[in-house]
Design a protein around this motif. Sequence first.
Motif, PDB file in Angstrom:
ATOM      1  N   ILE A   1      27.595 -59.278  20.062  1.00 26.14           N
ATOM      2  CA  ILE A   1      26.182 -58.922  20.185  1.00 26.14           C
ATOM      3  C   ILE A   1      25.703 -58.333  18.856  1.00 26.14           C
ATOM      4  O   ILE A   1      26.346 -57.434  18.309  1.00 26.14           O
ATOM      5  CB  ILE A   1      25.957 -57.873  21.308  1.00 26.14           C
ATOM      6  CG1 ILE A   1      26.541 -58.370  22.641  1.00 26.14           C
ATOM      7  CG2 ILE A   1      24.483 -57.532  21.444  1.00 26.14           C
ATOM      8  CD1 ILE A   1      25.878 -59.608  23.190  1.00 26.14           C
ATOM      9  N   GLY A   2      24.599 -58.831  18.338  1.00 25.10           N
ATOM     10  CA  GLY A   2      23.999 -58.268  17.135  1.00 25.10           C
ATOM     11  C   GLY A   2      23.082 -57.109  17.481  1.00 25.10           C
ATOM     12  O   GLY A   2      22.229 -57.232  18.354  1.00 25.10           O
ATOM     13  N   VAL A   3      23.279 -55.973  16.831  1.00 24.07           N
ATOM     14  CA  VAL A   3      22.471 -54.768  17.090  1.00 24.07           C
ATOM     15  C   VAL A   3      21.527 -54.565  15.907  1.00 24.07           C
ATOM     16  O   VAL A   3      21.978 -54.275  14.792  1.00 24.07           O
ATOM     17  CB  VAL A   3      23.371 -53.531  17.291  1.00 24.07           C
ATOM     18  CG1 VAL A   3      22.522 -52.288  17.557  1.00 24.07           C
ATOM     19  CG2 VAL A   3      24.348 -53.767  18.441  1.00 24.07           C
ATOM     20  N   ILE A   4      20.227 -54.745  16.152  1.00 23.92           N
ATOM     21  CA  ILE A   4      19.235 -54.706  15.072  1.00 23.92           C
ATOM     22  C   ILE A   4      18.621 -53.312  14.959  1.00 23.92           C
ATOM     23  O   ILE A   4      18.012 -52.802  15.905  1.00 23.92           O
ATOM     24  CB  ILE A   4      18.125 -55.750  15.304  1.00 23.92           C
ATOM     25  CG1 ILE A   4      18.737 -57.158  15.408  1.00 23.92           C
ATOM     26  CG2 ILE A   4      17.089 -55.698  14.189  1.00 23.92           C
ATOM     27  CD1 ILE A   4      17.718 -58.252  15.719  1.00 23.92           C
ATOM     28  N   LEU A   5      18.790 -52.701  13.794  1.00 28.33           N
ATOM     29  CA  LEU A   5      18.190 -51.397  13.500  1.00 28.33           C
ATOM     30  C   LEU A   5      16.776 -51.574  12.964  1.00 28.33           C
ATOM     31  O   LEU A   5      16.432 -52.638  12.441  1.00 28.33           O
ATOM     32  CB  LEU A   5      19.027 -50.656  12.457  1.00 28.33           C
ATOM     33  CG  LEU A   5      20.400 -50.146  12.903  1.00 28.33           C
ATOM     34  CD1 LEU A   5      21.191 -49.684  11.688  1.00 28.33           C
ATOM     35  CD2 LEU A   5      20.266 -49.011  13.894  1.00 28.33           C
ATOM     36  N   PRO A   6      15.943 -50.536  13.061  1.00 29.04           N
ATOM     37  CA  PRO A   6      14.614 -50.611  12.444  1.00 29.04           C
ATOM     38  C   PRO A   6      14.722 -50.858  10.951  1.00 29.04           C
ATOM     39  O   PRO A   6      15.682 -50.414  10.312  1.00 29.04           O
ATOM     40  CB  PRO A   6      14.000 -49.230  12.714  1.00 29.04           C
ATOM     41  CG  PRO A   6      14.802 -48.659  13.826  1.00 29.04           C
ATOM     42  CD  PRO A   6      16.175 -49.236  13.708  1.00 29.04           C
ATOM     43  N   MET A   7      13.742 -51.542  10.398  1.00 28.43           N
ATOM     44  CA  MET A   7      13.776 -51.848   8.965  1.00 28.43           C
ATOM     45  C   MET A   7      13.639 -50.591   8.129  1.00 28.43           C
ATOM     46  O   MET A   7      12.646 -49.873   8.240  1.00 28.43           O
ATOM     47  CB  MET A   7      12.646 -52.827   8.606  1.00 28.43           C
ATOM     48  CG  MET A   7      12.987 -54.266   8.879  1.00 28.43           C
ATOM     49  SD  MET A   7      11.713 -55.394   8.264  1.00 28.43           S
ATOM     50  CE  MET A   7      10.357 -55.028   9.355  1.00 28.43           C
TER      51      MET A   7
ATOM     52  N   ILE B   1      23.010 -55.029  12.358  1.00 23.39           N
ATOM     53  CA  ILE B   1      22.168 -55.859  11.494  1.00 23.39           C
ATOM     54  C   ILE B   1      20.973 -55.029  11.045  1.00 23.39           C
ATOM     55  O   ILE B   1      20.278 -54.425  11.860  1.00 23.39           O
ATOM     56  CB  ILE B   1      21.693 -57.120  12.247  1.00 23.39           C
ATOM     57  CG1 ILE B   1      22.901 -58.001  12.585  1.00 23.39           C
ATOM     58  CG2 ILE B   1      20.672 -57.907  11.442  1.00 23.39           C
ATOM     59  CD1 ILE B   1      22.601 -59.142  13.507  1.00 23.39           C
ATOM     60  N   SER B   2      20.741 -54.991   9.735  1.00 24.53           N
ATOM     61  CA  SER B   2      19.622 -54.220   9.198  1.00 24.53           C
ATOM     62  C   SER B   2      19.105 -54.901   7.944  1.00 24.53           C
ATOM     63  O   SER B   2      19.674 -55.891   7.474  1.00 24.53           O
ATOM     64  CB  SER B   2      20.036 -52.785   8.883  1.00 24.53           C
ATOM     65  OG  SER B   2      21.038 -52.776   7.881  1.00 24.53           O
ATOM     66  N   GLY B   3      18.032 -54.376   7.389  1.00 22.24           N
ATOM     67  CA  GLY B   3      17.477 -54.938   6.164  1.00 22.24           C
ATOM     68  C   GLY B   3      16.487 -53.988   5.539  1.00 22.24           C
ATOM     69  O   GLY B   3      15.868 -53.165   6.228  1.00 22.24           O
ATOM     70  N   ASN B   4      16.330 -54.082   4.221  1.00 25.29           N
ATOM     71  CA  ASN B   4      15.373 -53.240   3.503  1.00 25.29           C
ATOM     72  C   ASN B   4      13.972 -53.840   3.480  1.00 25.29           C
ATOM     73  O   ASN B   4      13.027 -53.200   3.035  1.00 25.29           O
ATOM     74  CB  ASN B   4      15.851 -53.010   2.067  1.00 25.29           C
ATOM     75  CG  ASN B   4      17.098 -52.148   2.018  1.00 25.29           C
ATOM     76  OD1 ASN B   4      17.172 -51.126   2.705  1.00 25.29           O
ATOM     77  ND2 ASN B   4      18.087 -52.553   1.247  1.00 25.29           N
TER      78      ASN B   4
ATOM     79  N   PHE C   1      15.160 -61.064   8.233  1.00 22.59           N
ATOM     80  CA  PHE C   1      15.041 -62.416   8.782  1.00 22.59           C
ATOM     81  C   PHE C   1      16.174 -63.306   8.272  1.00 22.59           C
ATOM     82  O   PHE C   1      16.731 -64.114   9.019  1.00 22.59           O
ATOM     83  CB  PHE C   1      13.691 -63.020   8.409  1.00 22.59           C
ATOM     84  CG  PHE C   1      12.575 -62.628   9.326  1.00 22.59           C
ATOM     85  CD1 PHE C   1      11.460 -63.436   9.497  1.00 22.59           C
ATOM     86  CD2 PHE C   1      12.617 -61.432  10.032  1.00 22.59           C
ATOM     87  CE1 PHE C   1      10.424 -63.065  10.339  1.00 22.59           C
ATOM     88  CE2 PHE C   1      11.599 -61.058  10.873  1.00 22.59           C
ATOM     89  CZ  PHE C   1      10.489 -61.873  11.027  1.00 22.59           C
ATOM     90  N   ASP C   2      16.499 -63.172   6.989  1.00 19.30           N
ATOM     91  CA  ASP C   2      17.578 -63.973   6.408  1.00 19.30           C
ATOM     92  C   ASP C   2      18.903 -63.694   7.116  1.00 19.30           C
ATOM     93  O   ASP C   2      19.672 -64.617   7.416  1.00 19.30           O
ATOM     94  CB  ASP C   2      17.719 -63.685   4.912  1.00 19.30           C
ATOM     95  CG  ASP C   2      16.605 -64.312   4.083  1.00 19.30           C
ATOM     96  OD1 ASP C   2      15.894 -65.189   4.624  1.00 19.30           O
ATOM     97  OD2 ASP C   2      16.446 -63.914   2.908  1.00 19.30           O
TER      98      ASP C   2
ATOM     99  N   PRO D   1       7.370 -58.699  14.129  1.00 21.85           N
ATOM    100  CA  PRO D   1       7.689 -60.056  13.685  1.00 21.85           C
ATOM    101  C   PRO D   1       9.100 -60.495  14.082  1.00 21.85           C
ATOM    102  O   PRO D   1       9.354 -61.691  14.258  1.00 21.85           O
ATOM    103  CB  PRO D   1       7.542 -59.989  12.165  1.00 21.85           C
ATOM    104  CG  PRO D   1       7.684 -58.548  11.812  1.00 21.85           C
ATOM    105  CD  PRO D   1       7.139 -57.796  12.984  1.00 21.85           C
ATOM    106  N   VAL D   2      10.022 -59.536  14.239  1.00 21.39           N
ATOM    107  CA  VAL D   2      11.394 -59.881  14.634  1.00 21.39           C
ATOM    108  C   VAL D   2      11.408 -60.444  16.051  1.00 21.39           C
ATOM    109  O   VAL D   2      12.040 -61.470  16.328  1.00 21.39           O
ATOM    110  CB  VAL D   2      12.326 -58.661  14.520  1.00 21.39           C
ATOM    111  CG1 VAL D   2      13.703 -58.978  15.106  1.00 21.39           C
ATOM    112  CG2 VAL D   2      12.459 -58.215  13.066  1.00 21.39           C
ATOM    113  N   VAL D   3      10.692 -59.773  16.961  1.00 19.44           N
ATOM    114  CA  VAL D   3      10.613 -60.260  18.343  1.00 19.44           C
ATOM    115  C   VAL D   3       9.970 -61.644  18.376  1.00 19.44           C
ATOM    116  O   VAL D   3      10.479 -62.567  19.030  1.00 19.44           O
ATOM    117  CB  VAL D   3       9.812 -59.277  19.227  1.00 19.44           C
ATOM    118  CG1 VAL D   3       9.463 -59.924  20.572  1.00 19.44           C
ATOM    119  CG2 VAL D   3      10.611 -58.010  19.463  1.00 19.44           C
ATOM    120  N   ASN D   4       8.860 -61.796  17.681  1.00 18.80           N
ATOM    121  CA  ASN D   4       8.183 -63.098  17.654  1.00 18.80           C
ATOM    122  C   ASN D   4       9.105 -64.191  17.109  1.00 18.80           C
ATOM    123  O   ASN D   4       9.091 -65.332  17.583  1.00 18.80           O
ATOM    124  CB  ASN D   4       6.914 -63.017  16.806  1.00 18.80           C
ATOM    125  CG  ASN D   4       5.861 -62.120  17.429  1.00 18.80           C
ATOM    126  OD1 ASN D   4       5.845 -61.934  18.649  1.00 18.80           O
ATOM    127  ND2 ASN D   4       4.987 -61.562  16.611  1.00 18.80           N
TER     128      ASN D   4
END
Length: 339
Positions: free
Chosen positions: A63-69, A101-104, A110-111, A135-138
């Motif tokens: 399972i990928g766990v997405i943190l806030p940007m 999973i996170s990103g700056n 998205f990548d 945008p992540v949900v969309n």
Amino acid sequence: MAITIKEVAKLAGVSPSTVSRTCTDNPKISEKTKEKVRKAMKELGYTPNFQASNLVTKNSKTIGVILPMAEKNTYQNTFFLEVIHGISQCCNNSGYMNTIISGNSKEELFDTINSVIKSGKVDGFILLYSKGEDPVVNHLVSKNFPYAIIGKPATHENTTIYVDNDNITAGKDATSYLISLGHKKIIFFYNKGHRVFVQDRKLGYISALAEYNIPFDPALCIEEKEIVEKENEYFKEIFSLPDPPSAIIAIDDITALNLEKTLAGLRIDIPDDISMICFNNSLITNLTNPPLTCVDINNYQLGFQVAEQIIKHLLTPDTMATKIIVPHSIVERKSCKKR
């Protein structure tokens, strides 16, 4: 010699396929049968080979766990640590792994999401936040990829798996608690105003004031970014009023911690000069001076439940999207006192 699945099945008095399904926590197997199988596994010292079963089913069991940007305090906030603990424990119980999973930036995030989807490295995602126009949900909806959210979705609510608190009631309960102590002028201090839970707690605050016939004063409802680097001036001004506020509701424990520091620098005492209540009830709230009264939103349970729901839906994709409300409670400590 290694213990086989057939030996476990024989000891438990079930078929080998039932043992296999128990290892993946298949909801079609009763809890009574699962317990019997797990007892046999433990007695024989059997360890499931999840890697081999993944090759057969072509599932990653991850399972990928997405943190806030890249937001300030995200990686210091114990809320996320406790939620991830709950997710990890549930995944462990069900033979799944989880990856952060996170990103700056939106592009970077998205990548990463697209990369793990294309490579088949995750079966679904958990978002540790909910905000309007995400945008992540969309993006995940457009990809028709399984996901679940901690928090009430701002969009696609009917088709989204989510686990949340009743944040309107939580905000109302925090405010009513202070009112019961005799407080009438109460500051609602928040950040991340675009988040759904923030707006819900604010609605609860306003609702409680109305219920007790206390007029709502917009000047007492302040977002942190509006006074950033001017906190001292704001609180000096507000406490110079003839009838200053006597209590503060802080949106979370990190915000409350920063407020404690600011107020201490101005020699404003908690709780003698002002009472304070916050949300989350992480470890740090019991280590402050004074320890903070909190609305405990059960961070660990939020994580455990959201993982449990996404795994159930991965195993039985045709089931309807579930919505789970985790209860909250007020933990009284020494940061509030009667007027």
